[in-house]
Design a protein around this motif. Structure first.
Motif, PDB file in Angstrom:
ATOM      1  N   ALA A  55       0.842  -1.201   0.000  1.00  0.00           N
ATOM      2  CA  ALA A  55       0.000   0.000   0.000  1.00  0.00           C
ATOM      3  C   ALA A  55       0.875   1.248   0.000  1.00  0.00           C
ATOM      4  O   ALA A  55       0.595   2.221  -0.704  1.00  0.00           O
ATOM      5  CB  ALA A  55      -0.929  -0.007   1.207  1.00  0.00           C
ATOM      6  N   ALA A  56       1.957   1.230   0.778  1.00  0.00           N
ATOM      7  CA  ALA A  56       2.865   2.376   0.827  1.00  0.00           C
ATOM      8  C   ALA A  56       3.507   2.637  -0.527  1.00  0.00           C
ATOM      9  O   ALA A  56       3.810   3.776  -0.879  1.00  0.00           O
ATOM     10  CB  ALA A  56       3.944   2.147   1.889  1.00  0.00           C
ATOM     11  N   GLY A  57       3.720   1.559  -1.289  1.00  0.00           N
ATOM     12  CA  GLY A  57       4.290   1.704  -2.628  1.00  0.00           C
ATOM     13  C   GLY A  57       3.237   1.756  -3.716  1.00  0.00           C
ATOM     14  O   GLY A  57       3.573   1.789  -4.907  1.00  0.00           O
ATOM     15  N   TYR A  58       1.948   1.757  -3.304  1.00  0.00           N
ATOM     16  CA  TYR A  58       0.783   1.718  -4.205  1.00  0.00           C
ATOM     17  C   TYR A  58       1.051   0.876  -5.455  1.00  0.00           C
ATOM     18  O   TYR A  58       0.852   1.299  -6.597  1.00  0.00           O
ATOM     19  CB  TYR A  58       0.281   3.128  -4.567  1.00  0.00           C
ATOM     20  CG  TYR A  58       1.304   4.237  -4.652  1.00  0.00           C
ATOM     21  CD1 TYR A  58       1.674   4.944  -3.521  1.00  0.00           C
ATOM     22  CD2 TYR A  58       1.893   4.583  -5.862  1.00  0.00           C
ATOM     23  CE1 TYR A  58       2.604   5.957  -3.578  1.00  0.00           C
ATOM     24  CE2 TYR A  58       2.825   5.591  -5.926  1.00  0.00           C
ATOM     25  CZ  TYR A  58       3.171   6.270  -4.773  1.00  0.00           C
ATOM     26  OH  TYR A  58       4.102   7.275  -4.842  1.00  0.00           O
ATOM     27  N   CYS A  59       1.483  -0.371  -5.180  1.00  0.00           N
ATOM     28  CA  CYS A  59       1.810  -1.296  -6.266  1.00  0.00           C
ATOM     29  C   CYS A  59       0.607  -1.572  -7.161  1.00  0.00           C
ATOM     30  O   CYS A  59       0.753  -1.757  -8.375  1.00  0.00           O
ATOM     31  CB  CYS A  59       2.342  -2.615  -5.689  1.00  0.00           C
ATOM     32  SG  CYS A  59       3.744  -2.418  -4.563  1.00  0.00           S
ATOM     33  N   SER A  60      -0.571  -1.604  -6.562  1.00  0.00           N
ATOM     34  CA  SER A  60      -1.765  -1.904  -7.347  1.00  0.00           C
ATOM     35  C   SER A  60      -2.071  -0.802  -8.361  1.00  0.00           C
ATOM     36  O   SER A  60      -2.736  -1.057  -9.369  1.00  0.00           O
ATOM     37  CB  SER A  60      -2.970  -2.115  -6.431  1.00  0.00           C
ATOM     38  OG  SER A  60      -3.250  -0.947  -5.684  1.00  0.00           O
ATOM     39  N   SER A  61      -1.601   0.414  -8.118  1.00  0.00           N
ATOM     40  CA  SER A  61      -1.896   1.514  -9.026  1.00  0.00           C
ATOM     41  C   SER A  61      -1.391   1.228 -10.438  1.00  0.00           C
ATOM     42  O   SER A  61      -2.034   1.587 -11.425  1.00  0.00           O
ATOM     43  CB  SER A  61      -1.271   2.812  -8.509  1.00  0.00           C
ATOM     44  OG  SER A  61      -1.824   3.163  -7.266  1.00  0.00           O
ATOM     45  N   CYS A  62      -0.244   0.596 -10.538  1.00  0.00           N
ATOM     46  CA  CYS A  62       0.318   0.280 -11.855  1.00  0.00           C
ATOM     47  C   CYS A  62       0.000  -1.136 -12.291  1.00  0.00           C
ATOM     48  O   CYS A  62      -0.236  -1.387 -13.471  1.00  0.00           O
ATOM     49  CB  CYS A  62       1.837   0.476 -11.844  1.00  0.00           C
ATOM     50  SG  CYS A  62       2.361   2.206 -11.821  1.00  0.00           S
ATOM     51  N   HIS A  63       0.011  -2.063 -11.332  1.00  0.00           N
ATOM     52  CA  HIS A  63      -0.058  -3.477 -11.705  1.00  0.00           C
ATOM     53  C   HIS A  63      -1.469  -4.056 -11.685  1.00  0.00           C
ATOM     54  O   HIS A  63      -1.632  -5.269 -11.829  1.00  0.00           O
ATOM     55  CB  HIS A  63       0.848  -4.302 -10.784  1.00  0.00           C
ATOM     56  CG  HIS A  63       2.310  -4.060 -11.020  1.00  0.00           C
ATOM     57  ND1 HIS A  63       3.012  -4.670 -12.038  1.00  0.00           N
ATOM     58  CD2 HIS A  63       3.189  -3.245 -10.391  1.00  0.00           C
ATOM     59  CE1 HIS A  63       4.270  -4.265 -12.012  1.00  0.00           C
ATOM     60  NE2 HIS A  63       4.413  -3.398 -11.027  1.00  0.00           N
ATOM     61  N   THR A  64      -2.477  -3.211 -11.497  1.00  0.00           N
ATOM     62  CA  THR A  64      -3.870  -3.672 -11.535  1.00  0.00           C
ATOM     63  C   THR A  64      -4.639  -2.858 -12.559  1.00  0.00           C
ATOM     64  O   THR A  64      -4.692  -1.627 -12.468  1.00  0.00           O
ATOM     65  CB  THR A  64      -4.532  -3.542 -10.154  1.00  0.00           C
ATOM     66  OG1 THR A  64      -3.836  -4.364  -9.215  1.00  0.00           O
ATOM     67  CG2 THR A  64      -5.989  -3.970 -10.215  1.00  0.00           C
ATOM     68  N   THR A  65      -5.214  -3.543 -13.523  1.00  0.00           N
ATOM     69  CA  THR A  65      -6.057  -2.890 -14.521  1.00  0.00           C
ATOM     70  C   THR A  65      -7.518  -2.983 -14.128  1.00  0.00           C
ATOM     71  O   THR A  65      -8.284  -2.038 -14.282  1.00  0.00           O
ATOM     72  CB  THR A  65      -5.844  -3.528 -15.902  1.00  0.00           C
ATOM     73  OG1 THR A  65      -4.457  -3.456 -16.243  1.00  0.00           O
ATOM     74  CG2 THR A  65      -6.647  -2.802 -16.970  1.00  0.00           C
ATOM     75  N   SER A  66      -7.915  -4.145 -13.607  1.00  0.00           N
ATOM     76  CA  SER A  66      -9.287  -4.380 -13.175  1.00  0.00           C
ATOM     77  C   SER A  66      -9.272  -4.850 -11.724  1.00  0.00           C
ATOM     78  O   SER A  66      -8.462  -5.700 -11.349  1.00  0.00           O
ATOM     79  CB  SER A  66      -9.955  -5.442 -14.052  1.00  0.00           C
ATOM     80  OG  SER A  66     -11.158  -5.900 -13.464  1.00  0.00           O
ATOM     81  N   ALA A  68     -11.136  -6.759 -10.369  1.00  0.00           N
ATOM     82  CA  ALA A  68     -11.452  -8.185 -10.324  1.00  0.00           C
ATOM     83  C   ALA A  68     -10.209  -9.054 -10.501  1.00  0.00           C
ATOM     84  O   ALA A  68     -10.244 -10.243 -10.200  1.00  0.00           O
ATOM     85  CB  ALA A  68     -12.481  -8.525 -11.408  1.00  0.00           C
ATOM     86  N   GLU A  69      -9.116  -8.441 -10.975  1.00  0.00           N
ATOM     87  CA  GLU A  69      -7.875  -9.190 -11.205  1.00  0.00           C
ATOM     88  C   GLU A  69      -6.695  -8.416 -10.619  1.00  0.00           C
ATOM     89  O   GLU A  69      -5.872  -7.853 -11.342  1.00  0.00           O
ATOM     90  CB  GLU A  69      -7.668  -9.435 -12.705  1.00  0.00           C
ATOM     91  CG  GLU A  69      -8.743 -10.302 -13.342  1.00  0.00           C
ATOM     92  CD  GLU A  69      -8.428 -10.625 -14.803  1.00  0.00           C
ATOM     93  OE1 GLU A  69      -7.753  -9.797 -15.457  1.00  0.00           O
ATOM     94  OE2 GLU A  69      -8.846 -11.690 -15.270  1.00  0.00           O
ATOM     95  N   PRO A  70      -6.603  -8.375  -9.280  1.00  0.00           N
ATOM     96  CA  PRO A  70      -5.529  -7.596  -8.661  1.00  0.00           C
ATOM     97  C   PRO A  70      -4.144  -8.120  -9.018  1.00  0.00           C
ATOM     98  O   PRO A  70      -3.903  -9.329  -9.027  1.00  0.00           O
ATOM     99  CB  PRO A  70      -5.819  -7.739  -7.158  1.00  0.00           C
ATOM    100  CG  PRO A  70      -6.668  -8.961  -7.032  1.00  0.00           C
ATOM    101  CD  PRO A  70      -7.469  -9.038  -8.279  1.00  0.00           C
ATOM    102  N   TYR A  71      -3.277  -7.198  -9.347  1.00  0.00           N
ATOM    103  CA  TYR A  71      -1.863  -7.453  -9.645  1.00  0.00           C
ATOM    104  C   TYR A  71      -1.644  -8.274 -10.916  1.00  0.00           C
ATOM    105  O   TYR A  71      -0.557  -8.826 -11.122  1.00  0.00           O
ATOM    106  CB  TYR A  71      -1.162  -8.122  -8.452  1.00  0.00           C
ATOM    107  CG  TYR A  71      -1.225  -7.300  -7.204  1.00  0.00           C
ATOM    108  CD1 TYR A  71      -0.630  -6.048  -7.144  1.00  0.00           C
ATOM    109  CD2 TYR A  71      -1.902  -7.760  -6.064  1.00  0.00           C
ATOM    110  CE1 TYR A  71      -0.692  -5.270  -5.999  1.00  0.00           C
ATOM    111  CE2 TYR A  71      -1.975  -6.993  -4.907  1.00  0.00           C
ATOM    112  CZ  TYR A  71      -1.357  -5.753  -4.889  1.00  0.00           C
ATOM    113  OH  TYR A  71      -1.417  -4.980  -3.751  1.00  0.00           O
ATOM    114  N   ALA A  72      -2.653  -8.342 -11.784  1.00  0.00           N
ATOM    115  CA  ALA A  72      -2.514  -9.105 -13.023  1.00  0.00           C
ATOM    116  C   ALA A  72      -1.853  -8.307 -14.139  1.00  0.00           C
ATOM    117  O   ALA A  72      -1.644  -8.823 -15.241  1.00  0.00           O
ATOM    118  CB  ALA A  72      -3.881  -9.620 -13.489  1.00  0.00           C
ATOM    119  N   GLY A  73      -1.525  -7.037 -13.885  1.00  0.00           N
ATOM    120  CA  GLY A  73      -0.786  -6.245 -14.863  1.00  0.00           C
ATOM    121  C   GLY A  73      -1.644  -5.815 -16.043  1.00  0.00           C
ATOM    122  O   GLY A  73      -2.868  -5.840 -16.017  1.00  0.00           O
ATOM    123  N   GLY A  74      -0.939  -5.391 -17.104  1.00  0.00           N
ATOM    124  CA  GLY A  74      -1.607  -5.005 -18.335  1.00  0.00           C
ATOM    125  C   GLY A  74      -1.872  -3.527 -18.485  1.00  0.00           C
ATOM    126  O   GLY A  74      -2.313  -3.084 -19.547  1.00  0.00           O
TER     127      GLY A  74
END
Length: 436
Positions: A55-66, A68-74
């Motif tokens: 969360a501190a690096g807000y990884c999901s901001s870049c690596h989550t498109t939907s 429904a598919e967290p961290y799936a990239g794209g």
């Protein structure tokens, strides 16, 4: 004969040197794949710590498109060199990082090298992540390996020659990348250093808020001065801050946790998921980040009372403009009338909104943020769900230009923007809207 010998010798030296450079550039070995760990065997406390760090690096901001598919990239990331797609970092063994060892994960974070030995593009901010401690990397690895594996192929990057040659990144790293862990400043306190770690390493705030040179490297001498990124303007958060009122600790904490402060406005665009993630951090961490960021702010002696008085003076009373107050300039008058008819109901003195005279999207050096939120509206951060703004999907380019020019003219005493047409074209491309 002597000249021929010299030329032959020079060519041989150049060839050997070239081969040597290629061998040096491709010196990173592939690391052996591993079987994906059983999530039930992972240390739950380590996974929980990794969740907070992600969360501190807000990884999901870049690596989550939907969602429904967290961290799936794209997710596509626009760069001056083409489009780079965020990769799948779920533990899927075929399309994600399920077969990456912890050593491979650490090398990617600390050195920008994939498990197969290839270079990662610096759109992945390993120049910041290199500072993350080994202990925090282990926690992040445990967290990602505990997630649901999602099979999702990452689209091929859309980079032209020669930017599609990863080996050339060895030269970029040699020039612009300094690996190493975060080193606390012994002359600063514990809270400042904790904030520096969160901002510089995990949060990689400078990846967006610092200008970059022609080669895509951060201009460290202009740290936090603001930059155009991904169709938005990441505003200056140091001496280059366009905010009319200086940031207080309380205002900065409000903004980082909720995404809104009465004296500064609301987070929008790419900043929205950032504050949504930061809301999961301990409050002490947010105060530490605020202390670090505010240490770059210079007290320039601005008159806050005069600024607030100007903001009050420029606020609209109602949606009706007296004939005597109509502007003479035809374009500004059209913008004024459009503002009165479409915007003044929310952006006027009695409304619970930040005065536009205090908003950085109005007072900043780039009109792109104001144009973006006018076209696409604002879906507010989770902390302030009532601060939404509707889309104006039918507004044409000329009408939009007049409106933006009027807002700048009326709510500030700053010079007019000279690049409104370019910014409108960029915004249309970003949101795929049809223009008139």
């Amino acid at each position: 004969m002597k000249i021929r010998t010299i030329l032959f010798g020079t060519a041989a030296v150049v060839m050997v040197a070239g081969v040597g450079l290629v061998v040096w550039a491709e010196r990173h070995p592939a690391l052996a794949p591993v079987d994906p760990p059983d999530p039930d065997t992972l240390d739950s406390a380590l996974v929980e710590q990794g969740e907070m760090l992600a969360a501190a690096g807000y990884c999901s901001s870049c690596h989550t498109t939907s969602s429904a598919e967290p961290y799936a990239g794209g997710r596509p990331m626009e760069t001056p060199f083409g489009i780079v797609y965020a990769t799948n970092i779920s533990p899927d063994p075929e399309t994600g990082i399920g077969t990456w060892s912890e050593e491979a994960f650490k090398r990617a974070m600390h050195e920008g090298i994939r498990d197969d030995g290839a270079y990662l593009y610096p759109a992945f901010p390993y120049d910041h992540f290199t500072q993350i401690t080994d202990e925090d990397i282990s926690a992040l690895y445990a967290y990602f390996m505990a997630q649901e594996p999602i099979r999702a192929e990452t689209p091929a990057n859309e980079l032209g020659f020669p930017f599609n040659i990863r080996t050339l990144l060895a030269g970029w790293n040699l020039l612009y990348f300094t690996p190493g862990r975060f080193a606390p400043d012994p002359e600063r306190g514990e809270e400042w250093n904790r904030g520096a770690y969160l901002v510089e390493a995990l949060g990689h705030c400078g990846a967006c808020h610092t200008p970059r040179n022609a080669f895509g490297a951060r201009e460290t001498a202009r740290k936090f001065e603001g930059a155009r990124v991904d169709g938005w303007y990441a505003t200056g958060i140091g001496p280059g801050s366009p905010s009319p009122l200086q940031w207080s600790e309380w205002a900065m904490v409000n903004y980082l946790i909720d995404g809104w402060d009465r004296d500064h406005g609301i987070a929008a665009g790419p900043m929205t998921p950032v504050v949504n993630n930061l809301a999961h951090l301990p409050e002490d961490d947010i105060y530490d980040m605020a202390e670090y960021l505010l240490s770059f702010q210079e007290d320039d002696g601005r008159d806050h009372e005069a600024i607030l008085a100007l903001a009050e003076e420029r606020e609209f009373e109602s949606q009706t403009i007296p004939e005597a107050d109509l502007l003479d300039d035809p374009a500004l008058r059209r913008g004024q009338e459009r503002f009165a008819g479409s915007c003044a109901d929310c952006h006027r003195r009695v409304a619970d909104t930040t005065p536009l005279a205090l908003v950085s999207s109005v007072t900043g050096p780039d009109p792109i943020n104001l144009i973006n939120v006018t076209i696409d509206g604002i879906r507010p951060p989770d902390g302030v769900p009532d601060k939404s703004m509707p889309r104006f999907t039918t507004i044409g380019d000329e009408e939009l230009r007049d409106l933006v020019a009027f807002i700048r003219h009326h709510f500030t005493d700053l010079p007019e923007w000279e690049d409104i047409d370019e910014a409108i074209a960029t915004a249309r491309q970003t949101f795929g809207r049809r223009s008139d």
